[in-house]
Design a protein around this motif. Structure first.
Motif, PDB file in Angstrom:
ATOM      1  N   SER A 461       0.833  -1.218   0.000  1.00 16.72           N
ATOM      2  CA  SER A 461       0.000   0.000   0.000  1.00 16.72           C
ATOM      3  C   SER A 461       0.860   1.257   0.000  1.00 16.72           C
ATOM      4  CB  SER A 461      -0.913  -0.017   1.226  1.00 16.72           C
ATOM      5  OG  SER A 461      -1.667   1.164   1.293  1.00 16.72           O
ATOM      6  N   ARG A 462       1.947   1.208   0.810  1.00 14.79           N
ATOM      7  CA  ARG A 462       2.863   2.374   0.832  1.00 14.79           C
ATOM      8  C   ARG A 462       3.523   2.575  -0.522  1.00 14.79           C
ATOM      9  NH1 ARG A 462       6.733   1.401   5.845  1.00 14.79           N
ATOM     10  NH2 ARG A 462       7.779   3.227   4.920  1.00 14.79           N
ATOM     11  N   LYS A 463       3.876   1.463  -1.192  1.00 10.31           N
ATOM     12  CA  LYS A 463       4.521   1.599  -2.511  1.00 10.31           C
ATOM     13  C   LYS A 463       3.553   2.219  -3.534  1.00 10.31           C
ATOM     14  CE  LYS A 463       7.876   0.936  -5.475  1.00 10.31           C
ATOM     15  NZ  LYS A 463       7.222   1.438  -6.666  1.00 10.31           N
ATOM     16  N   SER A 464       2.275   1.795  -3.456  1.00 12.72           N
ATOM     17  CA  SER A 464       1.289   2.378  -4.387  1.00 12.72           C
ATOM     18  C   SER A 464       1.120   3.865  -4.132  1.00 12.72           C
ATOM     19  CB  SER A 464      -0.053   1.660  -4.228  1.00 12.72           C
ATOM     20  OG  SER A 464       0.078   0.293  -4.554  1.00 12.72           O
ATOM     21  N   ALA A 465       1.052   4.226  -2.835  1.00 14.08           N
ATOM     22  CA  ALA A 465       0.918   5.657  -2.504  1.00 14.08           C
ATOM     23  C   ALA A 465       2.128   6.447  -2.977  1.00 14.08           C
ATOM     24  CB  ALA A 465       0.730   5.814  -1.008  1.00 14.08           C
ATOM     25  N   LEU A 466       3.335   5.851  -2.823  1.00  8.30           N
ATOM     26  CA  LEU A 466       4.554   6.547  -3.292  1.00  8.30           C
ATOM     27  C   LEU A 466       4.538   6.715  -4.811  1.00  8.30           C
ATOM     28  CD1 LEU A 466       7.239   4.863  -1.017  1.00  8.30           C
ATOM     29  CD2 LEU A 466       6.626   7.296  -1.033  1.00  8.30           C
ATOM     30  N   ASP A 467       4.052   5.699  -5.530  1.00 10.21           N
ATOM     31  CA  ASP A 467       3.985   5.826  -6.997  1.00 10.21           C
ATOM     32  C   ASP A 467       3.029   6.932  -7.408  1.00 10.21           C
ATOM     33  OD1 ASP A 467       4.239   2.203  -7.552  1.00 10.21           O
ATOM     34  OD2 ASP A 467       5.790   3.747  -7.218  1.00 10.21           O
ATOM     35  N   ILE A 468       1.890   7.009  -6.696  1.00 14.87           N
ATOM     36  CA  ILE A 468       0.928   8.087  -7.004  1.00 14.87           C
ATOM     37  C   ILE A 468       1.546   9.453  -6.729  1.00 14.87           C
ATOM     38  CG2 ILE A 468      -1.266   9.100  -6.287  1.00 14.87           C
ATOM     39  CD1 ILE A 468      -2.253   6.244  -5.762  1.00 14.87           C
ATOM     40  N   ARG A 469       2.248   9.570  -5.613  1.00 14.36           N
ATOM     41  CA  ARG A 469       2.897  10.856  -5.285  1.00 14.36           C
ATOM     42  C   ARG A 469       3.958  11.208  -6.325  1.00 14.36           C
ATOM     43  NH1 ARG A 469       4.688  10.398   0.869  1.00 14.36           N
ATOM     44  NH2 ARG A 469       5.650  12.399   0.365  1.00 14.36           N
ATOM     45  N   ASN A 470       4.692  10.193  -6.793  1.00 15.91           N
ATOM     46  CA  ASN A 470       5.726  10.467  -7.812  1.00 15.91           C
ATOM     47  C   ASN A 470       5.085  10.974  -9.110  1.00 15.91           C
ATOM     48  OD1 ASN A 470       8.355  10.508  -8.919  1.00 15.91           O
ATOM     49  ND2 ASN A 470       8.054   8.506  -9.818  1.00 15.91           N
ATOM     50  N   ALA A 471       3.945  10.358  -9.470  1.00 17.75           N
ATOM     51  CA  ALA A 471       3.236  10.834 -10.672  1.00 17.75           C
ATOM     52  C   ALA A 471       2.752  12.264 -10.488  1.00 17.75           C
ATOM     53  CB  ALA A 471       2.061   9.897 -10.975  1.00 17.75           C
ATOM     54  N   GLY A 472       2.248  12.565  -9.258  1.00 17.55           N
ATOM     55  CA  GLY A 472       1.825  13.941  -8.992  1.00 17.55           C
ATOM     56  C   GLY A 472       2.981  14.917  -9.065  1.00 17.55           C
ATOM     57  N   LEU A 473       4.179  14.498  -8.587  1.00 17.29           N
ATOM     58  CA  LEU A 473       5.362  15.377  -8.678  1.00 17.29           C
ATOM     59  C   LEU A 473       5.731  15.636 -10.133  1.00 17.29           C
ATOM     60  CD1 LEU A 473       7.578  13.909  -5.802  1.00 17.29           C
ATOM     61  CD2 LEU A 473       6.564  16.190  -5.880  1.00 17.29           C
ATOM     62  N   THR A 474       5.629  14.599 -10.969  1.00 18.39           N
ATOM     63  CA  THR A 474       5.925  14.787 -12.403  1.00 18.39           C
ATOM     64  C   THR A 474       4.954  15.782 -13.030  1.00 18.39           C
ATOM     65  OG1 THR A 474       6.783  12.532 -12.531  1.00 18.39           O
ATOM     66  CG2 THR A 474       6.175  13.616 -14.604  1.00 18.39           C
ATOM     67  N   SER A 475       3.649  15.641 -12.707  1.00 14.94           N
ATOM     68  CA  SER A 475       2.652  16.579 -13.243  1.00 14.94           C
ATOM     69  C   SER A 475       2.912  17.996 -12.755  1.00 14.94           C
ATOM     70  CB  SER A 475       1.256  16.119 -12.822  1.00 14.94           C
ATOM     71  OG  SER A 475       0.285  17.019 -13.268  1.00 14.94           O
ATOM     72  N   SER A 476       3.272  18.140 -11.455  1.00 20.33           N
ATOM     73  CA  SER A 476       3.574  19.469 -10.906  1.00 20.33           C
ATOM     74  C   SER A 476       4.774  20.083 -11.601  1.00 20.33           C
ATOM     75  CB  SER A 476       3.827  19.362  -9.403  1.00 20.33           C
ATOM     76  OG  SER A 476       2.697  18.911  -8.739  1.00 20.33           O
ATOM     77  N   SER A 477       5.797  19.270 -11.884  1.00 15.63           N
ATOM     78  CA  SER A 477       6.994  19.787 -12.578  1.00 15.63           C
ATOM     79  C   SER A 477       6.641  20.299 -13.954  1.00 15.63           C
ATOM     80  CB  SER A 477       8.049  18.682 -12.664  1.00 15.63           C
ATOM     81  OG  SER A 477       9.198  19.142 -13.368  1.00 15.63           O
ATOM     82  N   GLN A 478       5.759  19.547 -14.664  1.00 16.47           N
ATOM     83  CA  GLN A 478       5.352  19.996 -16.000  1.00 16.47           C
ATOM     84  C   GLN A 478       4.560  21.300 -15.922  1.00 16.47           C
ATOM     85  OE1 GLN A 478       3.191  16.603 -17.416  1.00 16.47           O
ATOM     86  NE2 GLN A 478       5.015  15.428 -17.916  1.00 16.47           N
ATOM     87  N   ALA A 479       3.673  21.399 -14.904  1.00 19.83           N
ATOM     88  CA  ALA A 479       2.896  22.639 -14.749  1.00 19.83           C
ATOM     89  C   ALA A 479       3.804  23.815 -14.437  1.00 19.83           C
ATOM     90  CB  ALA A 479       1.861  22.453 -13.634  1.00 19.83           C
ATOM     91  N   ILE A 480       4.849  23.584 -13.628  1.00 18.27           N
ATOM     92  CA  ILE A 480       5.793  24.665 -13.312  1.00 18.27           C
ATOM     93  C   ILE A 480       6.525  25.106 -14.569  1.00 18.27           C
ATOM     94  CG2 ILE A 480       7.947  25.178 -12.076  1.00 18.27           C
ATOM     95  CD1 ILE A 480       6.890  23.360  -9.811  1.00 18.27           C
ATOM     96  N   SER A 481       6.905  24.144 -15.420  1.00 23.74           N
ATOM     97  CA  SER A 481       7.586  24.510 -16.677  1.00 23.74           C
ATOM     98  C   SER A 481       6.692  25.382 -17.553  1.00 23.74           C
ATOM     99  CB  SER A 481       7.997  23.239 -17.425  1.00 23.74           C
ATOM    100  OG  SER A 481       8.926  22.481 -16.677  1.00 23.74           O
ATOM    101  N   LEU A 482       5.395  25.027 -17.609  1.00 23.93           N
ATOM    102  CA  LEU A 482       4.464  25.850 -18.386  1.00 23.93           C
ATOM    103  C   LEU A 482       4.361  27.261 -17.815  1.00 23.93           C
ATOM    104  CD1 LEU A 482       1.564  23.305 -19.020  1.00 23.93           C
ATOM    105  CD2 LEU A 482       3.206  24.156 -20.673  1.00 23.93           C
ATOM    106  N   LEU A 483       4.264  27.352 -16.488  1.00 24.91           N
ATOM    107  CA  LEU A 483       4.188  28.670 -15.846  1.00 24.91           C
ATOM    108  C   LEU A 483       5.446  29.485 -16.097  1.00 24.91           C
ATOM    109  CD1 LEU A 483       2.492  27.992 -12.391  1.00 24.91           C
ATOM    110  CD2 LEU A 483       1.627  29.398 -14.246  1.00 24.91           C
TER     111      LEU A 483
END
Length: 550
Positions: A461-483
């Protein structure tokens, strides 16, 4: 006979070793009871959680956007296969000071039909000034009927998020997606949310949604913690990812378009001001030429006036020399009068030219004042562009800070998970080695094995949560690049407008300087006209005096 002998021997052994028999009996009984409890507890917990989620209509998927979501975005999500309904949600993090302690409160807009509040005391909020507080975190700090005030964090203006800052507590309860002890991270305060407060959605100042709650077809008929449910949700999430990419691009274009419109208006104002400034410069140059002509005529009139005065003096002296020269004196007097009249006519012409030059000066001044007004309008639009740049800089800074904090927390949690995983694998290896040893206690091996199986599920369960957080970090990085790209473009265009404004300001200053120089020349011409009038008046007085003597 042989069977009876075995039974007699069996009961005889039990009777001789009653203590050992009872110990083994109770050990087996406790192990069996413990195993049965473990087998049923997991299912009971999943069933209880699933029942709670269905009672409160917990969302199946939560979509969060940095730039916000519009009704168009929600409509696009509803078109995804498998989506039953999409509800827009609004949240805002604020600060509340309670007895000297600064609390970060997440204000959540109340929704109906999804993520409904489980009220434990009082009632749900209805009016704009009411709220329901986090029962776990806030029931000991406030009571029903209390009023508390919130402010924007880190100096931010509360009006940017909420239309009011004071709320009355009408109840306590739980939200279905806050089932653990934490309440999430925040960009204000100490970086974490202390509690939530449910309020009316009409209290939020922004028209866009901060998140969306998605309900999936047939999800309510499936156990929420089962593999079947996860597979169902993942199939819909893939479709939402495609829609999310399109929504991000569309929202980015909307923000960029608003900034570009402001910059285009500023450019148009500057170009119009520059044209009017050029017209004013031409009018001013014409005025200066006419003033120069008027000054030349005034100088000529002064010379003629001086000559007339000399002739008048000669006639006066001739008259005083003798009456025989009276006629000559009268003629000279007539000549002086004629020249004086000519000088007066020329002086009148000089006055007319002065008046014309003064009118052109006033016209040039009016044009410059209009150009100054246009420049100030352009400068105001330029300031608005700068404010957009500052807002983008603040958004980039905040997004970057949030990303770095989330990334640091993710790396820390990942390291902890990997350490726990390594420890788990070592213990499994030890258990396998112990199970193969002779005379091992198999009951103890079984208990340890079930404990390790529970730890394995928790690690997964912790590994799944970490994978979701990593995907969210990738999306946040892309949004920051756009900004950041948007910020660079806004800076470049605002700098160009600033340079144009600087050129326009320099031209305006030069125009005002030329206008003031022309005004000084007009004032000098007016002084010369006044002096000419005084001289003509003096000549006229002398002629009148001489006439009276004849």
């Amino acid at each position: 006979m042989k069977k009876n002998a075995v039974l007699k021997d069996f009961f005889r052994e039990i009777n001789r070793n009653k203590g050992r028999f009872l110990s083994i009996f109770f050990i087996v009984m406790l192990g069996t009871a413990f195993f049965a409890g473990l087998r049923s507890t997991g299912y009971d917990m999943k069933y209880s959680a699933d029942a709670f989620y269905k009672d409160t209509k917990l969302m199946d998927i939560r979509v969060i956007s940095t730039l916000g979501l519009t009704d168009t975005d929600l409509a696009d999500m509803r078109s995804v296969s498998g989506v039953v309904e999409v509800t827009g949600g609004r949240t805002a993090d604020v600060v509340c000071l309670d007895r000297g302690t600064e609390l970060v409160i997440r204000m959540v807009g109340r929704t109906k039909g999804v993520n409904e509040v489980a009220v434990t005391e009082g009632r749900a909020p209805e009016g704009a000034g009411e709220c329901l507080l986090d029962a776990y975190r806030m029931s000991g700090r406030f009571k029903i009927g209390d009023t508390f005030t919130v402010t924007g964090g880190d100096g931010a203006d509360i009006e940017d998020s909420l239309i009011r800052d004071s709320f009355t507590v009408v109840g306590f309860g739980y939200l279905p997606y806050y089932t653990d002890l934490t309440r999430g991270d925040s960009r204000i305060g100490d970086g974490s949310v202390d509690a939530f407060a449910v309020i009316s959605p009409d209290v939020f100042a922004s028209d866009v949604y901060t998140e969306a709650y998605v309900t999936v077809l047939n999800a309510d008929e499936t156990m929420s913690l089962s593999d079947e449910y996860k597979t169902l949700i993942e199939s819909v999430s893939d479709g939402l990812e495609v829609v999310s990419e399109e929504a991000r691009a569309r929202r980015y274009e909307e923000v960029v378009s608003e900034a570009n419109d402001a910059i285009a208006d500023a450019k148009a104002s500057i170009e119009e001001g520059e044209k009017e400034l050029a017209d004013a410069a031409l009018a001013l140059e014409d005025g200066r030429k006419e003033i120069a002509d008027a000054e030349a005529e005034i100088a000529e009139n002064e010379d003629k006036l001086s000559e007339g005065r000399k002739e008048y003096e000669e006639g006066r002296r001739e008259y005083e020399d003798g009456k025989k020269q009276l006629e000559d004196g009268r003629q000279a007097l007539a000549d002086g009068e004629s020249e004086l009249a000519a000088a007066q006519a020329e002086l009148a012409s000089g006055k007319a030219q002065y008046a014309s030059g003064l009118a052109e000066y006033e016209a040039g001044k009016a044009v410059l004042e209009a150009s100054q007004s246009k420049y100030e309008e352009g400068y105001a639009a330029y300031e608005a562009g700068l404010e957009t740049v500052r807002s983008l800089e603040s958004a980039v800074s905040e997004a970057r800070s949030t990303y770095e904090a989330d990334h640091t927390a993710y790396e820390s949690d990942l390291a902890a998970y990997e350490a726990d995983q390594a420890d788990y694998e070592a213990r499994v290896a030890d258990l396998k080695a112990a199970a193969e040893a002779p005379d091992v206690d198999q009951a103890e091996i079984s208990r340890t094995y079930y404990v390790l199986m529970g730890e394995k599920a928790a690690l997964q369960s912790r590994k799944s949560a970490l994978d979701i957080r990593n995907a969210g970090l990738t999306s946040s990085s892309q949004a920051i690049s756009l900004l950041e790209g948007q910020l660079a473009q806004a800076r470049e265009e605002t700098d160009a407008v600033g340079a144009q404004l600087a050129d326009a300001k320099a031209a305006l200053d030069a125009g005002w300087a030329e206008l003031e120089a022309g005004k000084a020349e007009l004032d000098a011409a007016a002084a010369q006209i006044a002096a000419g009038e005084a001289q003509i008046a003096a000549g006229q007085a002398e002629i009148d005096a001489n006439r009276s003597r004849l």
